[in-house]
Design an enzyme around this catalytic site. Structure first.
Site, PDB file in Angstrom:
ATOM      1  N   ASN A  40       0.763  -1.290  -0.021  1.00  0.00           N
ATOM      2  CA  ASN A  40      -0.092   0.009  -0.006  1.00  0.00           C
ATOM      3  C   ASN A  40       0.958   1.117  -0.088  1.00  0.00           C
ATOM      4  O   ASN A  40       1.879   1.333   0.828  1.00  0.00           O
ATOM      5  CB  ASN A  40      -0.982  -0.046   1.345  1.00  0.00           C
ATOM      6  N   CYS A  92      -6.814   8.117   2.400  1.00  0.00           N
ATOM      7  CA  CYS A  92      -6.795   8.180   3.857  1.00  0.00           C
ATOM      8  C   CYS A  92      -7.402   9.664   4.315  1.00  0.00           C
ATOM      9  O   CYS A  92      -7.082  10.678   3.884  1.00  0.00           O
ATOM     10  CB  CYS A  92      -5.354   8.244   4.436  1.00  0.00           C
TER      11      CYS A  92
END
Ligand SMILES: Cc1cc2nc3c(=O)[nH]c(=O)nc-3n(C[C@H](O)[C@H](O)[C@H](O)COP(=O)(O)OP(=O)(O)OC[C@H]3O[C@@H](n4cnc5c(N)ncnc54)[C@H](O)[C@@H]3O)c2cc1C
Ligand SMILES: Cc1cc2nc3c(=O)[nH]c(=O)nc-3n(C[C@H](O)[C@H](O)[C@H](O)COP(=O)(O)O)c2cc1C
Ligand code: FES
Lengths: 249, 299
Positions: free
Chosen positions: B98, B128
């Protein structure tokens, strides 16, 4: 380290809102003073574990002493003998044991791990305990050293904090072990620096995994941490016990 | 019985992965689960340099879920390659890294550094909610998403998964933008921007004030979004959001996911991933299903 369903051996209320629970589990045999376990509630809607210090251990048995602080600990307080209890541990690093004369300083729910520690330390021990009001575990701890009490309401011992009690009772120990709220730990750190003696502090933070993976529970450290190369140590994995010089409170 | 699935030419022994940020690089969970059993380990987000993350408290429990505002603390790509990838190489499990960044260049730096490694796939976190610059800014606007996808695709040596945010008006539009810009797959959902207040202390539960909501509480919304996204595009979808057991995983697959990831529930039970894998196998035996692929989008 393992997650398992253990069994409650017995539980009692030892002071207002404070419970003592003995749990039957072989994990007890791996535990060191200062380590903790994650306790899970039976309500899956409360999915995170409750970190609770190991208060003491015997062959295949482990004891926790905790305060009802919310819904999870309230549920634990209703467990009876033979009820299942879901736990994971032992977690974290315990207190490094020194053979020197020691000072144990703890406040409130920071007191329980001091029992296992007091049992394991071989030198002379001065034990300073701070409470809001009614003391608990002080009798058991007095078997291992001189106990000095402080209570916020002055019901026993020095009125005020553990630092007030220390001011009234000069100490002679050469190493400090402390567990309690951050303002107390901050004062202990300053005191240790002034006395020029080492101090080990056990810290608390909100946790999610409890095993070092989520990076939820960090505290600021003086040196770069090995995990992320920043200045954040994981309380659950690198702690909960740190050298006072290692952390910024 | 076949449990293998394949995404952009990469085969996975089963469709169960770890959700980024909930499993580290597997080192801490290695004590509980055999990493070789997993379909893939998806690592915590990694940036070009170490990130310190947010102040604590970073996590808070909510009913059936949790908030987190870790702020993408990570060791940076150098130590990550040296330590984390070296660790993961010992296992036959697929590795998906990621990737996070504040600017397109930062993402591209990480992607380039991973080009010569044994990593199987890249998952690009443009969703995020807990860092100010970058991250979610790329995931809430179709133009920004398509630009960053294209820039990464140009440099990436491994197939690219774009991880989408649920904090958008239309998940289908975001999915289409990622596909059109060349994404090999998409994963969803990341967390919902949320808030919790400690009413006794009259304070925010998290130092960051807001955090990302995950866990079983978000599952029905995640299933709906996976369904919508998978019907909007033809690239594979990795579904996640509150998966606690095999039934949840099967539900995501029936909604259209080719693979699934287990996140917050790892915290509740570190054995969840393997229990989901075993549960899917039991479900297939019980329902006389020979190929797990037949579940994908079957509703
Ligand atoms: C390493 C460590 C050791 C601890 N040892 C003890 C002990 O021996 N005895 C004891 O009484 N308490 C101890 N605590 C504090 C204890 O974890 C909390 O009181 C407990 O989690 C509260 O749970 P709850 O469900 O009753 O409260 P709630 O407020 O309903 O809990 C909600 C969430 O917040 C978390 N949380 C709430 N308060 C705290 C806190 N102070 N620290 C960390 N997480 C918290 C809970 O785990 C839960 O995830 C310790 C904490 C840590 C970090
Ligand atoms: C503590 C925590 C950290 C996370 N860190 C990341 C991250 O670094 N990168 C990312 O793309 N997603 C991250 N996520 C999001 C998860 O990968 C997942 O998309 C989300 O939590 C929904 O799944 P869940 O409900 O199963 O947790 C994180 C989630 C949590 C709870
Ligand atoms: S609680 Fe997850 S790293 Fe400490």
């Amino acid at each position: 380290m393992e997650k398992q369903t253990a069994t409650v051996l017995r539980q009692e209320c030892i002071a207002d809102g404070i419970y003592s629970m003995w749990i039957k589990t072989p994990l007890a045999n791996e535990a060191c003073p200062g380590q903790f376990i994650s306790v899970y509630t039976n309500n899956a809607a409360r999915l995170l574990p409750r970190p609770i210090s190991i208060c003491e251990t015997k062959q295949d048995c482990l004891r926790i002493v905790y305060r009802i602080a919310g819904k999870g600990t309230e549920e634990f307080s209703r467990y009876h003998a033979n009820d299942p209890v879901s736990i994971l541990g032992p977690l974290g690093n315990g207190f490094p044991l020194s053979g020197e004369d020691a000072v144990l300083i703890a406040g409130g729910i920071g007191i329980p791990p001091m029992l296992a520690l007091a049992k394991a330390l071989t030198g002379k021990k001065e034990i300073v305990l701070g409470y809001r009001s009614t003391p608990f575990l002080q009798d058991e701890l007095s078997a291992f050293g001189d106990v000095i009490l402080a209570t916020e309401d002055g019901c026993t011992g020095t009125r005020g904090t553990v630092m007030d009690a220390i001011a009234a009772h000069p100490l002679s120990g050469k190493v400090i072990y402390a567990c309690g709220p951050i303002p107390m730990l901050r004062a202990v750190k300053e005191y240790a620096a002034a006395q020029n003696i080492p101090a080990w502090l056990s810290l608390e933070e909100r946790m999610a995994c409890g095993v070092g993976a989520c990076l939820g529970c960090v505290c600021e450290s003086t040196e770069t941490d090995a995990h992320s190369l920043v200045n954040n140590k994981r309380i659950c994995k690198d702690g909960p016990v740190f050298a006072a010089s290692e952390v910024i409170l | 019985m076949n449990t293998q699935v394949s995404i952009a030419g990469v085969t996975f022994q089963n469709p169960v992965m770890t959700a980024s940020g909930t499993f580290g690089s597997g080192m801490e969970y290695n004590a509980f689960v055999d990493l070789n059993r997993l379909g893939a380990v998806v690592t915590k987000g990694v940036a070009s340099v170490p990130w310190a993350g947010n102040k604590t408290p970073r996590v808070a429990e909510t009913y059936g879920g949790m908030l987190n505002a870790i702020g993408l603390q990570n060791p940076g790509i150098d130590l990550f390659i040296e330590r984390d990838l070296a660790f993961l190489k010992q296992y036959r499990t697929r590795v998906i890294v990621n990737v996070c960044g504040r600017t397109v260049d930062e993402y591209v730096t990480v992607v380039e550094r991973l080009a010569d490694t044994s990593v199987d796939m890249l998952e690009i976190n443009v969703s995020c909610p807990n860092v100010k610059e970058g991250a979610i800014a790329f995931g809430q606007d179709t133009k920004a998403l398509s630009d960053i996808t294209a820039a990464i695709k140009k440099k990436a040596k491994q197939p690219v998964i774009m991880k989408l945010s649920p904090n958008v008006t239309s998940i289908s539009e975001m999915a289409k933008a990622a596909e059109a810009a060349g994404a090999d797959a998409i994963s969803l959902i990341n967390t919902f921007t949320a808030m919790k207040i400690d009413i006794y202390r009259r304070r925010f539960a998290l130092a960051n004030r807001t955090g990302g909501l995950s866990g079983p509480a978000i599952k029905p919304i995640a299933v709906r979004m996976v369904y919508e996204a998978s019907h909007a595009v033809s690239i594979p979808v990795i579904g996640m959001g509150g998966i606690a057991n095999a039934e949840d995983a099967v539900e995501f697959m029936m909604a259209g996911a080719t693979a699934v990831a287990v996140g917050a529930m790892n915290f509740h039970d570190p054995y969840t991933t393997v229990r989901v894998i075993e549960g899917i196998e039991a479900f297939m035996r019980d329902q006389k299903i020979d190929d797990v692929n037949s579940l994908i989008g079957c509703v």
